[in-house]
Design an enzyme around this catalytic site. Sequence first.
Site, PDB file in Angstrom:
ATOM      1  N   ASP A   7       6.648  29.600  14.041  1.00 11.37           N
ATOM      2  CA  ASP A   7       6.261  28.212  14.269  1.00 11.37           C
ATOM      3  C   ASP A   7       4.818  28.186  14.779  1.00 11.37           C
ATOM      4  OD1 ASP A   7       6.542  25.296  15.086  1.00 11.37           O
ATOM      5  OD2 ASP A   7       8.618  25.759  14.561  1.00 11.37           O
ATOM      6  N   ASP A  27       0.299  36.227  17.241  1.00  8.45           N
ATOM      7  CA  ASP A  27      -0.394  35.038  16.759  1.00  8.45           C
ATOM      8  C   ASP A  27      -1.100  35.393  15.454  1.00  8.45           C
ATOM      9  OD1 ASP A  27      -2.147  32.942  16.213  1.00  8.45           O
ATOM     10  OD2 ASP A  27      -2.787  32.698  18.286  1.00  8.45           O
ATOM     11  N   ASP A  32      -4.122  37.716  17.084  1.00 12.16           N
ATOM     12  CA  ASP A  32      -4.067  38.380  18.386  1.00 12.16           C
ATOM     13  C   ASP A  32      -2.636  38.381  18.912  1.00 12.16           C
ATOM     14  OD1 ASP A  32      -3.526  35.940  19.865  1.00 12.16           O
ATOM     15  OD2 ASP A  32      -5.645  35.437  19.720  1.00 12.16           O
ATOM     16  N   HIS A  41       4.937  21.795  18.454  1.00  7.68           N
ATOM     17  CA  HIS A  41       6.125  21.902  17.621  1.00  7.68           C
ATOM     18  C   HIS A  41       6.942  23.145  17.967  1.00  7.68           C
ATOM     19  CE1 HIS A  41       8.429  22.401  13.836  1.00  7.68           C
ATOM     20  NE2 HIS A  41       8.276  21.088  13.683  1.00  7.68           N
ATOM     21  N   THR A  56      17.522  21.354  35.746  1.00  8.84           N
ATOM     22  CA  THR A  56      16.541  20.291  35.572  1.00  8.84           C
ATOM     23  C   THR A  56      16.118  20.268  34.103  1.00  8.84           C
ATOM     24  OG1 THR A  56      14.696  21.782  36.073  1.00  8.84           O
ATOM     25  CG2 THR A  56      15.669  20.570  37.913  1.00  8.84           C
ATOM     26  N   ASN A 135      11.955  17.084   5.090  1.00  6.10           N
ATOM     27  CA  ASN A 135      12.000  15.678   5.491  1.00  6.10           C
ATOM     28  C   ASN A 135      11.452  14.760   4.399  1.00  6.10           C
ATOM     29  OD1 ASN A 135      12.843  16.425   8.238  1.00  6.10           O
ATOM     30  ND2 ASN A 135      10.758  17.192   8.434  1.00  6.10           N
ATOM     31  N   TYR A 148      15.782  28.833  -0.718  1.00 10.54           N
ATOM     32  CA  TYR A 148      16.183  30.186  -1.090  1.00 10.54           C
ATOM     33  C   TYR A 148      17.649  30.435  -0.744  1.00 10.54           C
ATOM     34  CZ  TYR A 148      11.268  31.601  -1.744  1.00 10.54           C
ATOM     35  OH  TYR A 148       9.975  31.720  -2.169  1.00 10.54           O
ATOM     36  N   SER A 211      13.282  19.972  11.448  1.00 15.41           N
ATOM     37  CA  SER A 211      12.735  21.015  12.324  1.00 15.41           C
ATOM     38  C   SER A 211      13.504  21.118  13.627  1.00 15.41           C
ATOM     39  CB  SER A 211      11.264  20.721  12.647  1.00 15.41           C
ATOM     40  OG  SER A 211      10.436  21.000  11.560  1.00 15.41           O
TER      41      SER A 211
END
Length: 228
Positions: A7, A27, A32, A41, A56, A135, A148, A211
Site C-alpha cells: 500500500d 519503501d 529505502d 491509505h 481507545t 470501485n 486473477y 480497499s
Amino acid sequence: IKVAVLDSGIDSDHSQLDGQIASGGYDYVNSDGDPEDDNGHGTHVAGIIAAEKTGTGMHGVCPNCDIIPLKVMNANSPATGKWADISSAIDRARSQGAKVINMSLGGSNPNYSTVETAIKAATDAGIIIVSAAGNDGNAYAPSYPASYAKDSDVCADALCISVGNVNSSNALYSDSNIAGATMKNYHVMAPGTSIYSTTYDGSYGNMTGTSMAAPHVAGAVALLLEEF
C-alpha cells in the site's frame, strides 16, 4: 502471523500500530527501508487488519498479528504505483515470512507477467492473497490483481480472494465491483463503507471502498491461521 500490506506505507508512530510492525518492510517508491505513509491509505488499511487492542480508538480484526509494510503507492490522491514494484513487494513478502498479503489496489490491464509470476510463487508457498475487487460499480470491469482469483494458472484454488464492499445494512455499496464474469466463484463481500480506522497523522478517520473491505478479510484469514 505476519500480514504483508502492499500500500502507501504505514504511520510507524501511531500509538495503535507502533507495536504491530514486523521487520522486513521496504519503501519501493523512494527505494529505502523506511516505508512511512505520506498518503494515509496504507495506515487505514493496516489498522483494519491489526491495530493494537488498547481500549481507545479502535482495534483491528487480528490485533495479535504483525504487519509487514511494503510501500508501493505514492502520496498522490488517488495514489499510484508501478507494477514492477508490486511484483518485487510480493516476492519480498514471501521471503519475509508473510502468511497473508493484502493488496487494496488494482488496475484494469491483466498483462503484468511479473505480477502473475510473483503471485503464483506466493500461492505455491501457501500464502493467501487478498485483493480489493475495485470501485468501478461494474460487475464486468476486471480489476487486477483481484481478477486473477478466477485464474488457476495464476492462483492456486482458494488461495486468492477478491473482496467487494457492503455497507452496515449488508447491502452492496453502489461503487463496488461485484461477482461477474471476471470474478466468478472466488468473490467475497465484507464491510467497506464508512470504516473507522487509524490515519497517518496519529489519529482516526472514516474511509469507504473495497480497499477497506479487503483488510477485513485479510485480518479474518490471519485469525484462522493463528488458530490452526
